[in-house]
Design a protein around this motif. Structure first.
Motif, PDB file in Angstrom:
ATOM      1  N   VAL A 331       1.044  -1.710   0.364  1.00 40.94           N
ATOM      2  CA  VAL A 331      -0.232   0.153   0.464  1.00 40.94           C
ATOM      3  C   VAL A 331       0.843   1.371   0.216  1.00 40.94           C
ATOM      4  N   GLY A 332       1.814   1.230   0.357  1.00 43.44           N
ATOM      5  CA  GLY A 332       2.694   1.978   0.891  1.00 43.44           C
ATOM      6  C   GLY A 332       3.736   3.228  -0.840  1.00 43.44           C
ATOM      7  N   ARG A 333       3.521   2.184  -1.594  1.00 42.29           N
ATOM      8  CA  ARG A 333       3.563   2.276  -3.457  1.00 42.29           C
ATOM      9  C   ARG A 333       2.784   3.204  -4.059  1.00 42.29           C
ATOM     10  N   THR A 334       1.349   3.924  -3.719  1.00 39.82           N
ATOM     11  CA  THR A 334       1.075   4.534  -3.637  1.00 39.82           C
ATOM     12  C   THR A 334       0.883   6.056  -3.093  1.00 39.82           C
ATOM     13  N   GLY A 335      -0.105   7.259  -3.140  1.00 40.63           N
ATOM     14  CA  GLY A 335      -0.459   7.927  -1.831  1.00 40.63           C
ATOM     15  C   GLY A 335       1.470   8.546  -1.467  1.00 40.63           C
ATOM     16  N   ARG A 336       2.581   8.912  -2.296  1.00 38.52           N
ATOM     17  CA  ARG A 336       3.566   9.691  -2.043  1.00 38.52           C
ATOM     18  C   ARG A 336       3.557  10.741  -2.665  1.00 38.52           C
ATOM     19  N   ASN A 337       4.086  11.496  -1.867  1.00 34.89           N
ATOM     20  CA  ASN A 337       5.147  12.877  -2.009  1.00 34.89           C
ATOM     21  C   ASN A 337       3.687  13.345  -1.991  1.00 34.89           C
ATOM     22  N   GLY A 338       2.850  13.916  -1.429  1.00 37.41           N
ATOM     23  CA  GLY A 338       2.060  14.988  -1.722  1.00 37.41           C
ATOM     24  C   GLY A 338       0.708  14.375  -2.306  1.00 37.41           C
ATOM     25  N   MET A 339       1.208  13.122  -3.067  1.00 34.52           N
ATOM     26  CA  MET A 339      -0.441  12.686  -4.005  1.00 34.52           C
ATOM     27  C   MET A 339      -1.147  11.904  -3.203  1.00 34.52           C
ATOM     28  N   THR A 340      -1.953  11.647  -4.051  1.00 35.23           N
ATOM     29  CA  THR A 340      -3.388  11.214  -2.861  1.00 35.23           C
ATOM     30  C   THR A 340      -3.711   9.154  -4.030  1.00 35.23           C
ATOM     31  N   GLY A 341      -3.998   8.669  -3.288  1.00 39.56           N
ATOM     32  CA  GLY A 341      -3.772   7.197  -3.954  1.00 39.56           C
ATOM     33  C   GLY A 341      -4.922   6.679  -3.000  1.00 39.56           C
TER      34      GLY A 341
END
Length: 452
Positions: A331-341
């Motif tokens: 799950v940590g592959r998405t929602g990174r660097n201020g982006m939503t996921g």
């Protein structure tokens, strides 16, 4: 905005390289690690995936290395080729800040003889690779361990899980006693402790626990399969969501192959990554994914921590991982660097206990369902259980029957169990009434005796 990395007294060339690569504000793990690592302190760093720990150890290493000395000074190991490649690419972004700095990548599945020949011609200052290949080169003396000043073990828990800790132990034994050692891991299992105590004396322990297990920027959905075909369900989800980039995780190579083949036959441009794919093909695939040539990638957990491409909008867990920690890494592959996921987990009947284990770790799910080709809110899967707990106290016999019938999944088992519960409740009420009448009689008799 002024680059905040200046506070660490890094070389001006490094600050410039960071600025050019849009690194201007350190993350919490970088704030704690960089100043200590610059002074040569040994560190055990525990932080979640995507926290920026790669840069936390690379910056002090590249800042302190001496390119004028023709000798190996730093070794960095990672448990998978993808992870080693990821660290290597991050290091290459900063290499130009130090004139004459040579960085080598050494992973399994590549030509070992060719690597040894290149090392004879030109030694490296920093060696990055997988444990097996690094140990081979040290054993053959293509890499000379006696000059190493810093040793980094990245993703130590994964190194342990994949059976590479003994190899890393042998690597460490070739280095001088006076050694800066940095170990980074999402978790610090008990089985890792003997290794840490053997090579690290009074290390600085930096533990950054996430405020929430799943980042606030990720919508964490839970969808029941309800007997539907997993491949068809994934295809429908992808068509509804139309992700920018979706990573689909399965537990085995066979499952990845099956999902990949099905989606490919549906006309989707989909890539796959697992240990059975040839290293050269995996590297080619990763480059193609980074270049946005694929919208869908199916992978095993081997690649879960090695995939570091921008723009992952969706993660789909086709299966619940056998190791709960892998769920967090997926799950940590998405929602990174201020982006939503968005993370979507599919579960089959009988897997409620696995979901409960994840919830016990602090992971919160939002129940969803597919209705009329839309993803809609659904009910709490525990609603019946909660109602039963509130209104009924099942006997051990009835509870055993319920679990037995659920495992059998026979037609009409719910109706059968409900009738049995009703019958037991009716019987219990009769017993309670009988006991109440008897108690009342005893009470009246006792009053009569007292009067006499």
């Amino acid at each position: 905005m002024e680059n905040q990395f200046k506070q660490y007294d890094l070389r001006p060339e490094l600050i410039e390289a960071l600025t050019n690569n849009d690194f201007v504000k350190p993350t919490p793990i970088q704030e704690k690690v960089i100043p200590k690592a610059l002074r040569g302190k040994s560190i055990i760093g525990q932080s979640q995936t995507g926290s920026g720990k790669t840069l936390a150890f690379l910056l002090p290493i590249i800042n302190n290395v001496d390119p004028s000395e023709n000798e190996l000074q730093t070794v960095i190991t990672a448990p998978s080729r993808e992870l080693a490649n990821q660290i290597y690419e991050a290091a290459k972004q900063l290499q130009g800040a130090r004139d004459g700095l040579r960085i080598g990548r050494f992973v399994g599945g590549t030509d070992r003889g060719r690597q040894e020949k290149k090392l004879e011609e030109n030694n490296v200052h920093i060696a990055i690779g997988t444990p097996g290949r690094i140990l081979d080169l040290l054993t053959d003396e293509a890499l000379m361990g006696h000059t190493v000043r810093t040793f980094v073990v990245d993703e130590a828990d994964m190194t342990l899980d994949m059976g590479f800790l003994d190899t890393v132990d042998k690597i460490a034994s070739t280095f001088p006693e006076k050694l800066q050692m940095m170990v980074f891991s999402a978790t610090i299992p008990q089985k890792l402790q003997p290794f840490l105590k053997k090579y690290m004396s009074s290390p600085l322990i930096i533990e950054l626990k996430p405020q929430s297990v799943i980042a606030d920027s990720v919508d964490n959905w839970l969808i029941a399969k309800k007997g539907r075909n997993t491949n068809e369900l994934i295809f429908k989800l992808l068509k509804i969501a139309n992700p920018y980039l979706a990573l689909i995780f399965a537990n085995t190579k066979t499952s990845v192959d099956e999902i990949h083949d099905y989606l490919k036959h549906q006309g989707l441009r989909v890539a796959k990554i697992h240990g059975g794919v040839e290293p050269r093909e995996r590297r080619r695939t990763m480059k193609a994914v980074a270049a946005q040539k694929y919208q869908y990638v199916v992978a095993t957990d081997l690649a879960a921590r090695g995939i570091d491409v921008k723009g992952v909008s969706h993660v789909i867990n086709a299966e619940i991982p056998s190791d709960n920690e892998f769920f967090i890494h997926r799950v940590g592959r998405t929602g990174r660097n201020g982006m939503t996921g968005t993370a979507i987990t599919l579960y089959a009947p009988g897997e409620e206990n696995k979901i409960a284990e994840l919830e016990a770790m602090g992971i919160k799910f939002t129940p969803k369902a597919i209705k009329n080709d839309e993803i809609v809110d659904s009910h709490d899967r525990n609603r019946r259980v909660k109602r039963t707990k509130e209104n009924e106290k099942l006997s051990q016999t009835m509870y055993g029957m319920l679990k037995k019938e659920q495992k059998k999944h026979k037609p009409g088992y719910k109706k059968k169990v409900r009738k049995a519960v009703e019958k037991e409740a009716w019987f219990n009420r009769r017993v309670e009434k009988r006991e109440a009448l008897r108690a009342n009689k005893r009470k009246n008799k006792s009053k009569g005796l007292n009067k006499a």
